[in-house]
Design an enzyme around this catalytic site. Structure first.
Site, PDB file in Angstrom:
ATOM      1  N   ASP A  29       0.851  -1.263   0.202  1.00 14.55           N
ATOM      2  CA  ASP A  29      -0.177   0.105  -0.008  1.00 14.55           C
ATOM      3  C   ASP A  29       0.867   1.273   0.177  1.00 14.55           C
ATOM      4  OD1 ASP A  29      -2.078  -1.702  -0.115  1.00 14.55           O
ATOM      5  OD2 ASP A  29      -2.567  -1.182   2.199  1.00 14.55           O
ATOM      6  N   THR A  32       1.943   1.652  -3.456  1.00 20.52           N
ATOM      7  CA  THR A  32       0.837   2.382  -4.384  1.00 20.52           C
ATOM      8  C   THR A  32       0.302   3.741  -4.346  1.00 20.52           C
ATOM      9  OG1 THR A  32      -0.246   0.163  -4.299  1.00 20.52           O
ATOM     10  CG2 THR A  32      -2.035   1.964  -4.941  1.00 20.52           C
ATOM     11  N   ASP A  66       5.245   1.135 -10.842  1.00 15.08           N
ATOM     12  CA  ASP A  66       3.832   0.909 -10.271  1.00 15.08           C
ATOM     13  C   ASP A  66       3.614  -0.491 -10.199  1.00 15.08           C
ATOM     14  OD1 ASP A  66       1.126   2.138  -9.801  1.00 15.08           O
ATOM     15  OD2 ASP A  66       0.402   0.818 -11.519  1.00 15.08           O
ATOM     16  N   GLY A  70       2.134  -4.768  -6.718  1.00 14.48           N
ATOM     17  CA  GLY A  70       1.615  -6.114  -6.942  1.00 14.48           C
ATOM     18  C   GLY A  70       2.357  -7.236  -6.756  1.00 14.48           C
ATOM     19  N   ARG A  74       2.581 -10.117  -3.887  1.00 19.12           N
ATOM     20  CA  ARG A  74       2.372 -11.533  -4.112  1.00 19.12           C
ATOM     21  C   ARG A  74       3.602 -12.258  -3.721  1.00 19.12           C
ATOM     22  NH1 ARG A  74       0.097  -9.130  -9.010  1.00 19.12           N
ATOM     23  NH2 ARG A  74       2.485  -9.056  -9.582  1.00 19.12           N
ATOM     24  N   SER A  80      -4.473  -8.569  -0.842  1.00 13.85           N
ATOM     25  CA  SER A  80      -5.657  -8.345  -0.126  1.00 13.85           C
ATOM     26  C   SER A  80      -6.729  -7.558  -1.140  1.00 13.85           C
ATOM     27  CB  SER A  80      -5.367  -7.379   1.023  1.00 13.85           C
ATOM     28  OG  SER A  80      -4.902  -5.960   0.691  1.00 13.85           O
ATOM     29  N   ASP A  91      -4.962   4.267  -9.543  1.00 15.19           N
ATOM     30  CA  ASP A  91      -4.521   4.200 -11.186  1.00 15.19           C
ATOM     31  C   ASP A  91      -5.366   5.279 -11.781  1.00 15.19           C
ATOM     32  OD1 ASP A  91      -2.440   2.443 -10.833  1.00 15.19           O
ATOM     33  OD2 ASP A  91      -3.776   0.762 -11.462  1.00 15.19           O
TER      34      ASP A  91
END
Length: 222
Positions: A29, A32, A66, A70, A74, A80, A91
């Site tokens: 997070d 992100t 970006d 992810g 993973r 989540s 995004d």
């Protein structure tokens, strides 16, 4: 389309770095949010002013970065539902900042004797904002009714790469209409993707309806 190949490449290249980030306490997070702030900041600081030699390469780095959230999620088993929601939502902000900045460039900085070209470029950039939001929205709504809508010729990476490569080309000295044409392609391809997803969902929904109707009919000889 580019996004599918790019995800595999970035996963292979950046998983070790993502794991190193995890060891120092960085969460998906965090990445992100940081990636979105960086993208918005670079877009607003460079594109409206026509700094096309600096802006697109920096945004390309942000686009590659970006994918780290992810990969980190993973690799560490921290994927989540909220993380996916946050990533998709932010995004849209990043994409809007890029295309809105290009619209601002066309309206305020674009050097052309053709008022028509300027107007068309602004309209196309604004269309890209709307359609870039409609593409993932169609997929999200499909999933909310139990369908899938991952088809399409213009995923997020495709849209951004086309626009940023065109902007960089203009920065190198190409005619400004090259960027206008690229925005036109992005808008058209995004619209086509929305249509593809609508058609895909329609087939799935109607297929389920026919199947349910068939299940409710008595069998022959009953």
């Amino acid at each position: 389309m580019l996004g599918q190949h790019g995800r595999g490449l970035t996963k292979a290249l950046f998983t070790p770095l993502a794991l190193a980030m995890a060891r120092v306490g960085i969460t998906p997070d965090m990445l992100t949010v940081a990636g979105t702030v960086l993208t918005v900041g670079v877009a607003v600081a460079t594109l409206p002013q026509g700094r096309f030699l600096a802006g697109p390469p920096l945004l390309a780095l942000a686009l590659v970065g970006d994918s780290f959230d992810g990969i980190l999620a993973r690799a560490t088993g921290r994927s989540s539902v909220f993380g996916a929601f946050l990533d998709s939502t932010l995004d849209r902000l990043a994409d809007g900042a890029v295309f809105a900045s290009l619209a601002a460039w066309a309206a305020l900085t674009m050097r052309t004797d053709s008022a028509a070209l300027r107007t068309v470029t602004v309209v196309l950039a604004l269309a890209c904002i709307v359609l870039a939001a409609a593409v993932p929205y169609a997929r999200a709504r499909a999933e909310s009714i139990g369908a899938t809508a991952s088809v399409g010729i213009a995923e997020r990476t495709d849209r951004l790469v086309v626009a940023l490569v065109a902007a960089f080309t203009v920065g190198l000295g190409a005619p400004q209409w090259v960027l206008s044409a690229a925005l036109g392609y992005v808008a058209l391809a995004s619209f086509a993707t929305v249509v593809q997803r609508i058609v895909a969902v329609r087939r799935q929904v109607h297929g389920r309806t026919r199947l349910a109707a068939g299940d409710g009919e008595p069998e022959e000889g009953a």
